[in-house]
Design an enzyme around this catalytic site. Structure first.
Site, short mmCIF file in Angstrom:
data_model
loop_
_atom_site.label_atom_id
_atom_site.label_comp_id
_atom_site.label_asym_id
_atom_site.label_seq_id
_atom_site.Cartn_x
_atom_site.Cartn_y
_atom_site.Cartn_z
N CYS A 97 -11.15 3.11 -0.91
CA CYS A 97 -9.85 3.59 -0.45
C CYS A 97 -9.52 2.84 0.83
O CYS A 97 -10.42 2.57 1.65
CB CYS A 97 -9.92 5.10 -0.18
SG CYS A 97 -8.43 5.77 0.57
N HIS B 277 -8.30 3.59 3.59
CA HIS B 277 -8.58 4.19 4.89
C HIS B 277 -10.06 4.18 5.27
O HIS B 277 -10.40 4.30 6.43
CB HIS B 277 -8.11 5.65 4.91
CG HIS B 277 -6.63 5.82 4.89
ND1 HIS B 277 -5.84 5.35 3.86
CD2 HIS B 277 -5.79 6.42 5.77
CE1 HIS B 277 -4.58 5.66 4.11
NE2 HIS B 277 -4.51 6.31 5.25
N TYR C 110 -0.58 8.60 -2.81
CA TYR C 110 -0.66 8.24 -4.22
C TYR C 110 -1.92 8.85 -4.86
O TYR C 110 -1.98 9.02 -6.06
CB TYR C 110 -0.76 6.71 -4.36
CG TYR C 110 0.54 5.97 -4.24
CD1 TYR C 110 1.62 6.48 -3.54
CD2 TYR C 110 0.67 4.71 -4.80
CE1 TYR C 110 2.80 5.77 -3.42
CE2 TYR C 110 1.84 3.98 -4.70
CZ TYR C 110 2.91 4.51 -4.01
OH TYR C 110 4.07 3.80 -3.89
N GLY C 111 -2.89 9.14 -4.00
CA GLY C 111 -4.23 9.51 -4.49
C GLY C 111 -4.32 10.81 -5.26
O GLY C 111 -5.34 11.09 -5.89
N CYS D 215 -3.69 -0.94 -2.13
CA CYS D 215 -3.97 0.47 -2.43
C CYS D 215 -4.94 0.57 -3.61
O CYS D 215 -4.66 0.06 -4.71
CB CYS D 215 -2.65 1.16 -2.78
SG CYS D 215 -2.83 2.89 -3.20
N ASN D 216 -6.07 1.21 -3.39
CA ASN D 216 -7.07 1.37 -4.46
C ASN D 216 -6.52 2.18 -5.62
O ASN D 216 -6.76 1.87 -6.78
CB ASN D 216 -8.32 2.05 -3.92
CG ASN D 216 -9.16 1.13 -3.06
OD1 ASN D 216 -10.19 0.65 -3.50
ND2 ASN D 216 -8.73 0.87 -1.84
N GLU E 146 -5.70 9.46 9.38
CA GLU E 146 -4.32 9.40 9.88
C GLU E 146 -4.17 10.22 11.16
O GLU E 146 -3.30 9.96 11.98
CB GLU E 146 -3.36 9.86 8.79
CG GLU E 146 -3.52 8.98 7.55
CD GLU E 146 -2.23 8.57 6.89
OE1 GLU E 146 -1.23 9.24 7.08
OE2 GLU E 146 -2.28 7.55 6.16
N ASP F 59 0.86 -1.19 0.00
CA ASP F 59 0.00 0.00 0.00
C ASP F 59 0.89 1.24 0.00
O ASP F 59 2.08 1.16 0.31
CB ASP F 59 -0.91 0.01 1.23
CG ASP F 59 -1.83 1.23 1.25
OD1 ASP F 59 -2.40 1.55 0.19
OD2 ASP F 59 -1.94 1.88 2.30
N SER F 60 0.29 2.37 -0.32
CA SER F 60 1.05 3.61 -0.28
C SER F 60 1.44 3.98 1.15
O SER F 60 2.34 4.77 1.37
CB SER F 60 0.22 4.74 -0.89
OG SER F 60 -1.04 4.81 -0.27
N1 DGL Z 1 -3.93 3.90 -0.22
C1 DGL Z 1 -4.61 4.92 -0.98
C2 DGL Z 1 -5.85 4.32 -1.67
O1 DGL Z 1 -6.37 3.30 -1.25
C3 DGL Z 1 -5.02 6.10 -0.10
C4 DGL Z 1 -3.85 6.92 0.41
C5 DGL Z 1 -3.07 7.60 -0.71
O2 DGL Z 1 -3.60 8.56 -1.33
O3 DGL Z 1 -1.95 7.18 -0.96
O4 DGL Z 1 -6.29 4.85 -2.65
#
Ligand code: DGL
Length: 259
Positions: A179, A181, A40-41, A71-72, A147, A8-9
């Site tokens: 996502c 989170h 990453y988003g 990570c989505n 977070e 994941d990011s």
């Molecule tokens: N892990 C990212 C997602 O599921 C969310 C956090 C990010 O923006 O990196 O899209």
């Protein structure tokens, strides 16, 4: 037996690890959170694809038998071009499959800006059911709120109310938490959309799919090959705090450098 690699990011992918732990208690997880390059988003598809390949390569170097892109955003933008000699699962297809199976016809998708812009969920949903109305909504403030640990805070409630209002106005019956989170905000989101809207957790959906697929491919571990191991690419303090909250236990972290 080799571990399952989960990438994941950052820390959010631990919601997927928690789902994997429930479904596959005999498996060992090697987790990589790319905390140095989060988020990453908001990044471009080319950048997310480059980062994702590098992260998956690191997991492969460490000998994983399968990879879950938790990570989505990375699943939406990087999966098609990803090179890997071991099976790779993303979260979009399992999440879309579950939503298409339960929806009465109107699906809301909440995710990062890049995931919504890619329309990855919309495409995956309409491929399964052309009759579906899909309404996407990016929720960029959710990741920092989670977070910060403000899961039930009045501020989070207000922000969620604002993001969800357009979806409720369109009469959605299903809401995809697109996502990593967002499952942590499920109680607030469920209260706001009401009991008649089904929440779909893509992390839970990929864990269920993985359990079936690993068994079908003869890749299920007969016994755990040790403790789960957690790699991060930057400062571990905040990651450790959230990890404890998500997994319900303290984890030790290894700092790795990705070049
Ligand atoms: N892990 C990212 C997602 O599921 C969310 C956090 C990010 O923006 O990196 O899209």
């Amino acid at each position: 037996m080799q571990p399952i690699g989960v990438f994941d990011s950052g820390v959010g992918g631990l919601t997927v690890v928690a789902a994997l732990r429930r479904r596959l208690p005999g498996e060992t997880v090697l987790y990589l959170g790319d905390t140095a390059r989060l988020p990453y988003g908001t990044k471009s598809p080319a950048t997310v694809a480059r980062y994702t390949q590098r992260n998956v390569d690191l997991l492969l170097e460490r000998g994983v038998k399968a990879v879950v892109v938790a990570c989505n955003t990375a699943s939406a933008l990087a999966l098609p071009a990803l090179r890997s000699p071991v099976p790779v699962w993303g979260v979009i297809e399992p999440g879309a499959a579950r939503a298409a199976a339960v929806s009465a016809g109107r699906v809301g998708v909440i995710a990062t800006e890049s995931t919504i812009r890619s329309d990855a969920y919309g495409k995956a949903l309409r491929r399964r059911r052309a009759d579906l109305l899909v309404v996407g909504q990016s929720c960029p403030l959710f990741v920092p709120l989670v977070e910060e640990g403000w899961l039930e805070d009045p501020v989070t409630h207000l922000v969620a109310e604002r993001y969800l209002a357009p979806l409720s106005e369109r009469g959605i019956d299903t809401l995809v938490l697109g996502c990593t989170h967002y499952p942590l905000l499920a109680p607030v989101l469920a209260r706001l959309v009401g009991a008649e809207v089904t929440l779909v957790d893509s992390g839970e959906a990929v864990a269920a799919e993985l359990a079936g697929e690993l068994a079908a491919r003869g890749l299920l571990a007969s016994a755990r090959c040790g403790e789960d191991h957690f790699l991060v690419t930057d400062a571990a303090e905040r990651f450790g705090r959230l990890a404890e909250r998500i997994l319900g236990r303290a984890v030790s972290l290894e700092l790795v450098e990705l070049v």
